[in-house]
Design a protein around this motif. Sequence first.
Motif, mmCIF file in Angstrom:
data_model
loop_
_atom_site.group_PDB
_atom_site.id
_atom_site.type_symbol
_atom_site.label_atom_id
_atom_site.label_comp_id
_atom_site.label_asym_id
_atom_site.label_seq_id
_atom_site.Cartn_x
_atom_site.Cartn_y
_atom_site.Cartn_z
ATOM 1 N N LYS A 1 0.833 -1.198 0.000
ATOM 2 C CA LYS A 1 0.000 0.000 0.000
ATOM 3 C C LYS A 1 0.861 1.237 0.000
ATOM 4 O O LYS A 1 1.860 1.316 0.699
ATOM 5 N N GLY A 2 0.450 2.215 -0.770
ATOM 6 C CA GLY A 2 1.206 3.438 -0.812
ATOM 7 C C GLY A 2 2.310 3.399 -1.858
ATOM 8 O O GLY A 2 2.854 4.418 -2.222
ATOM 9 N N ALA A 3 2.627 2.198 -2.345
ATOM 10 C CA ALA A 3 3.680 2.092 -3.345
ATOM 11 C C ALA A 3 3.146 2.595 -4.686
ATOM 12 O O ALA A 3 1.984 2.424 -4.995
ATOM 13 N N ARG A 4 4.001 3.222 -5.458
ATOM 14 C CA ARG A 4 3.574 3.726 -6.752
ATOM 15 C C ARG A 4 4.138 2.884 -7.876
ATOM 16 O O ARG A 4 5.270 2.446 -7.806
ATOM 17 N N ARG B 1 -1.076 4.875 -8.842
ATOM 18 C CA ARG B 1 -0.709 4.944 -7.425
ATOM 19 C C ARG B 1 -1.712 4.141 -6.634
ATOM 20 O O ARG B 1 -2.909 4.160 -6.914
ATOM 21 N N PRO C 1 -4.645 4.949 -0.687
ATOM 22 C CA PRO C 1 -4.021 5.136 0.631
ATOM 23 C C PRO C 1 -4.576 4.161 1.662
ATOM 24 O O PRO C 1 -5.682 3.645 1.493
ATOM 25 N N ARG C 2 -3.812 3.920 2.685
ATOM 26 C CA ARG C 2 -4.330 3.148 3.827
ATOM 27 C C ARG C 2 -5.169 4.100 4.669
ATOM 28 O O ARG C 2 -4.700 5.172 5.045
ATOM 29 N N LEU D 1 6.265 9.588 4.316
ATOM 30 C CA LEU D 1 4.967 9.163 3.765
ATOM 31 C C LEU D 1 4.088 10.395 3.535
ATOM 32 O O LEU D 1 4.140 11.347 4.315
ATOM 33 N N GLU D 2 3.304 10.325 2.474
ATOM 34 C CA GLU D 2 2.359 11.424 2.246
ATOM 35 C C GLU D 2 1.112 11.141 3.049
ATOM 36 O O GLU D 2 0.465 10.109 2.869
ATOM 37 N N ASN E 1 4.777 17.008 3.367
ATOM 38 C CA ASN E 1 4.068 15.720 3.193
ATOM 39 C C ASN E 1 2.765 15.617 3.980
ATOM 40 O O ASN E 1 2.161 14.551 4.010
ATOM 41 N N ASP F 1 -0.343 8.305 0.937
ATOM 42 C CA ASP F 1 0.018 6.965 1.410
ATOM 43 C C ASP F 1 -0.871 6.557 2.580
ATOM 44 O O ASP F 1 -1.284 5.412 2.683
#
Length: 336
Positions: free
Chosen positions: A8-11, A16, A19-20, A49-50, A98, A132
């Motif tokens: 999760k959060g990985a692009r 994309r 988000p969690r 993390l964003e 972020n 993220d």
Amino acid sequence: MKTGSKKKGARTGTERAAPRLIALGGGKGGIGKTFLAANLSVALSRLGLEVVAVDADLEGSNLHTCLGVEPPPMSLADFVADREVDVGKLAAATSIPNLRLIAATHANLWSPQPSDEQRVALVGHLRKLPADIVLIDLGAGTHPAVMDYYLSADEGVVVFAPEPTSVENGYSFMRAAFYRGMHRWMSDEPLRDLIAQAMDQHNERGIRTPLDLLRAARALDPAGGRRLEKLVHRLRPRIILNEARSATDIKMGFAIKSVCLKYFGIEADYLGYVNHDDVVRKSVLARKPLVLSHPKSDAAIYVGRIARKLAAGSFRSKAVRPKARSNAPAPTHRKL
Ligand SMILES: Nc1ncnc2c1ncn2[C@@H]1O[C@H](COP(=O)(O)OP(=O)(O)OP(=O)(O)O)[C@@H](O)[C@H]1O
Ligand SMILES: [Mg+2]
């Protein structure tokens, strides 16, 4: 809950991952939910993390204050009032890299809460935010709005303070989540009826605890009962003990974990504790997140430790991914 091999959060290229969604609640007021939501948001954003911090406490919003942010001109109240349907536009930039904030200021006192449909739409919008992690600060109590955000999130964090009142309200919160979640996710009509009956603590079937309910469900319909047991894993709470003052207080987190298994049949994760620290009040008075104003304080260090555990990923079972049968609230919602 999202599943799949992608982190999760990985692009991936231009795509994309969603988000969690992490909801932070706890039943009782004044136990540090907002302090933790604010400081965990900052700590997570400092890990690269964003993060979008969301104040879902429309009747007692102060996440912006704990973050040291001026009330943004637009907030969730504008979404509730149908003035802004694009939730992404409500995510205001903060001075913290972020980190963006969806505030809940300027509520319409006549009708502060979103309708059921708006709540569903809101969660749908939050899932599409380019971030993220979306961290949702819940209000106190077990109001249907609070429980629906908690149940819609990918992960639920329950905050406890080491006092009987907080522990009592924390268990009420988890009980409410249990029954409401089971009723919402279970599609078999006879079992839904059973759950609705069990929500009345004085029900004639003698169902007094979540485990009683699971037993009664198995007796009524063995296959359905097994499905219900699987759904329970979806609720796996993550516990934070705030304002710890002694070793006994710290151990309370483990005791709560055991109670979850014994009475709810749910595995819980103890994320850790944050000690009681006078610098917390100082940071609130200064309107500056503790992790920035007093980064070397014990409380800030413990918040950082919890943030790293959160960043490491979800502990919740990925094997079970129940589909919401209905987004409508359960017919009878009582303080359980
Ligand atoms: N670890 C801590 N040490 C010392 N004081 C704390 C700690 N955590 C929270 N507090 C104090 O408790 C106050 C209330 O915290 P907070 O507003 O976060 O509670 P809450 O659970 O969000 O309440 P509500 O349900 O009303 O929104 C804070 O302003 C702070 O002064
Ligand atoms: Mg609060």
